[in-house]
Design a protein around this motif. Structure first.
Motif, PDB file in Angstrom:
ATOM      1  N   THR A 137      35.648  37.477  42.912  1.00 26.59           N
ATOM      2  CA  THR A 137      35.099  36.813  41.727  1.00 26.59           C
ATOM      3  C   THR A 137      33.627  36.460  41.941  1.00 26.59           C
ATOM      4  N   PRO A 138      32.789  37.434  42.296  1.00 25.92           N
ATOM      5  CA  PRO A 138      31.390  37.128  42.606  1.00 25.92           C
ATOM      6  C   PRO A 138      30.577  36.649  41.408  1.00 25.92           C
ATOM      7  N   ASP A 139      31.052  36.924  40.204  1.00 25.94           N
ATOM      8  CA  ASP A 139      30.302  36.549  39.009  1.00 25.94           C
ATOM      9  C   ASP A 139      30.746  35.224  38.402  1.00 25.94           C
ATOM     10  N   ALA A 140      31.532  34.460  39.125  1.00 30.28           N
ATOM     11  CA  ALA A 140      31.987  33.163  38.595  1.00 30.28           C
ATOM     12  C   ALA A 140      30.783  32.295  38.246  1.00 30.28           C
ATOM     13  N   HIS A 141      30.879  31.600  37.137  1.00 25.44           N
ATOM     14  CA  HIS A 141      29.755  30.792  36.680  1.00 25.44           C
ATOM     15  C   HIS A 141      29.486  29.589  37.578  1.00 25.44           C
ATOM     16  N   ASN A 201      32.122  31.308  28.397  1.00 19.10           N
ATOM     17  CA  ASN A 201      30.947  30.689  28.997  1.00 19.10           C
ATOM     18  C   ASN A 201      30.640  31.269  30.372  1.00 19.10           C
ATOM     19  N   GLY A 202      31.245  32.380  30.725  1.00 17.68           N
ATOM     20  CA  GLY A 202      30.957  32.997  32.005  1.00 17.68           C
ATOM     21  C   GLY A 202      32.184  33.171  32.865  1.00 17.68           C
ATOM     22  N   GLN A 203      33.265  32.514  32.553  1.00 16.42           N
ATOM     23  CA  GLN A 203      34.471  32.604  33.362  1.00 16.42           C
ATOM     24  C   GLN A 203      35.411  33.672  32.832  1.00 16.42           C
ATOM     25  N   GLY A 204      35.332  34.012  31.543  1.00 11.51           N
ATOM     26  CA  GLY A 204      36.254  34.958  30.942  1.00 11.51           C
ATOM     27  C   GLY A 204      36.205  36.325  31.583  1.00 11.51           C
ATOM     28  N   HIS A 205      35.008  36.837  31.816  1.00 12.87           N
ATOM     29  CA  HIS A 205      34.926  38.170  32.405  1.00 12.87           C
ATOM     30  C   HIS A 205      35.431  38.165  33.845  1.00 12.87           C
ATOM     31  N   VAL A 206      35.296  37.064  34.532  1.00  8.83           N
ATOM     32  CA  VAL A 206      35.787  36.963  35.913  1.00  8.83           C
ATOM     33  C   VAL A 206      37.310  37.034  35.911  1.00  8.83           C
ATOM     34  N   TYR A 207      37.932  36.296  35.005  1.00  9.71           N
ATOM     35  CA  TYR A 207      39.390  36.324  34.867  1.00  9.71           C
ATOM     36  C   TYR A 207      39.856  37.741  34.542  1.00  9.71           C
ATOM     37  N   GLU A 208      39.181  38.413  33.600  1.00  8.02           N
ATOM     38  CA  GLU A 208      39.558  39.776  33.214  1.00  8.02           C
ATOM     39  C   GLU A 208      39.391  40.746  34.380  1.00  8.02           C
ATOM     40  N   GLU A 209      38.315  40.590  35.149  1.00 13.08           N
ATOM     41  CA  GLU A 209      38.099  41.456  36.310  1.00 13.08           C
ATOM     42  C   GLU A 209      39.214  41.276  37.335  1.00 13.08           C
ATOM     43  N   GLY A 224      44.473  40.911  60.331  1.00 11.25           N
ATOM     44  CA  GLY A 224      45.627  41.746  60.648  1.00 11.25           C
ATOM     45  C   GLY A 224      46.707  41.084  61.489  1.00 11.25           C
ATOM     46  N   ASN A 225      46.759  39.756  61.482  1.00  8.16           N
ATOM     47  CA  ASN A 225      47.757  39.063  62.309  1.00  8.16           C
ATOM     48  C   ASN A 225      49.080  38.800  61.580  1.00  8.16           C
ATOM     49  N   GLY A 226      49.231  39.320  60.367  1.00  6.99           N
ATOM     50  CA  GLY A 226      50.475  39.126  59.625  1.00  6.99           C
ATOM     51  C   GLY A 226      50.515  37.847  58.820  1.00  6.99           C
ATOM     52  N   LYS A 227      49.433  37.078  58.870  1.00  7.91           N
ATOM     53  CA  LYS A 227      49.338  35.827  58.123  1.00  7.91           C
ATOM     54  C   LYS A 227      48.005  35.770  57.390  1.00  7.91           C
ATOM     55  N   VAL A 228      47.998  35.025  56.293  1.00  4.01           N
ATOM     56  CA  VAL A 228      46.769  34.801  55.552  1.00  4.01           C
ATOM     57  C   VAL A 228      46.396  33.335  55.727  1.00  4.01           C
ATOM     58  N   SER A 229      45.247  33.111  56.332  1.00  4.59           N
ATOM     59  CA  SER A 229      44.785  31.740  56.523  1.00  4.59           C
ATOM     60  C   SER A 229      44.122  31.261  55.236  1.00  4.59           C
ATOM     61  N   GLY A 230      43.921  29.967  55.148  1.00  9.07           N
ATOM     62  CA  GLY A 230      43.214  29.410  53.999  1.00  9.07           C
ATOM     63  C   GLY A 230      41.831  30.022  53.873  1.00  9.07           C
ATOM     64  N   THR A 231      41.160  30.201  54.993  1.00  7.90           N
ATOM     65  CA  THR A 231      39.821  30.795  54.977  1.00  7.90           C
ATOM     66  C   THR A 231      39.862  32.227  54.478  1.00  7.90           C
ATOM     67  N   GLU A 232      40.833  33.013  54.952  1.00  7.98           N
ATOM     68  CA  GLU A 232      40.958  34.398  54.496  1.00  7.98           C
ATOM     69  C   GLU A 232      41.218  34.450  52.993  1.00  7.98           C
ATOM     70  N   PHE A 233      42.115  33.578  52.509  1.00  9.19           N
ATOM     71  CA  PHE A 233      42.442  33.578  51.088  1.00  9.19           C
ATOM     72  C   PHE A 233      41.230  33.222  50.245  1.00  9.19           C
ATOM     73  N   VAL A 234      40.556  32.145  50.604  1.00  6.21           N
ATOM     74  CA  VAL A 234      39.399  31.702  49.828  1.00  6.21           C
ATOM     75  C   VAL A 234      38.284  32.745  49.888  1.00  6.21           C
ATOM     76  N   THR A 235      38.062  33.323  51.058  1.00  9.38           N
ATOM     77  CA  THR A 235      37.029  34.353  51.198  1.00  9.38           C
ATOM     78  C   THR A 235      37.338  35.554  50.309  1.00  9.38           C
ATOM     79  N   ALA A 236      38.586  36.007  50.310  1.00  5.56           N
ATOM     80  CA  ALA A 236      38.985  37.142  49.473  1.00  5.56           C
ATOM     81  C   ALA A 236      38.852  36.795  47.993  1.00  5.56           C
ATOM     82  N   PHE A 237      39.243  35.600  47.617  1.00  2.47           N
ATOM     83  CA  PHE A 237      39.153  35.160  46.224  1.00  2.47           C
ATOM     84  C   PHE A 237      37.694  35.133  45.778  1.00  2.47           C
ATOM     85  N   MET A 238      36.832  34.578  46.615  1.00  2.00           N
ATOM     86  CA  MET A 238      35.413  34.492  46.273  1.00  2.00           C
ATOM     87  C   MET A 238      34.791  35.892  46.190  1.00  2.00           C
ATOM     88  N   ALA A 239      35.198  36.796  47.075  1.00  2.06           N
ATOM     89  CA  ALA A 239      34.680  38.167  47.040  1.00  2.06           C
ATOM     90  C   ALA A 239      35.126  38.900  45.777  1.00  2.06           C
TER      91      ALA A 239
END
Length: 151
Positions: free
Chosen positions: A76-80, A22-30, A59-74
């Motif tokens: 998976t741009p085609d998420a339904h 329904n639109g999520q499969g290709h995102v998972y595969e990507e 580049g501070n040696g840590k991943v913040s929640g914002t950095e993680f979510v931003t990277a995840f969203m970037a």
């Protein structure tokens, strides 16, 4: 008996993957394909470790929640459903046990790998990744998009 179990597991996998059409499969595969850099249909710890530092945008040696979510969203741009996808990313980050300042040290990102490496063999198979993907998308209430997965 082993052949039956293999056929049964593969059938469950294919049926569950069909639910993602329904639109999520290709995102998972990507996402899986981006992490599986050698194309062997497994994400090794080395492949994950190569990817993990890219999550540290400042580049501070840590991943913040914002950095993680931003990277995840970037990634998976085609998420339904972007709101739903963001919530899944937030749950994944929370399961990595961020510290008091809502961040995870790069050296601790392996926790995410272990969340998906269900059998603990040091590799995340396509089926393990799929199971983890489904887990996080179901944990935050996506029951209106799919039927309930088989337990």
């Amino acid at each position: 008996m082993a052949a039956f179990i293999c056929v049964f597991v593969c059938s469950l996998f294919l049926a569950s993957q069909a639910q993602l059409d329904n639109g999520q499969g290709h995102v998972y595969e990507e996402m899986f394909g981006a992490l599986d850099t050698d194309g062997d249909r497994f994400i090794s710890k080395a492949e994950f470790d190569t990817f993990a530092p890219s999550l540290d945008a400042d580049g501070n040696g840590k991943v913040s929640g914002t950095e993680f979510v931003t990277a995840f969203m970037a990634a998976t741009p085609d998420a339904h459903d972007p709101v739903h996808n963001r919530q899944a990313a937030e749950l994944m980050f929370k399961d990595m046990s961020p510290d008091q300042d809502n961040s995870v040290a790069i050296s601790q990102l392996g926790t995410l790998f272990t969340l998906f490496d269900i059998d603990g063999d040091g590799e995340v198979s396509n089926i393990e990744f799929f199971s983890g993907w489904r887990k996080y998308h179901y944990m935050q209430g996506d029951h209106h998009h799919h039927s309930t997965p088989a337990q």
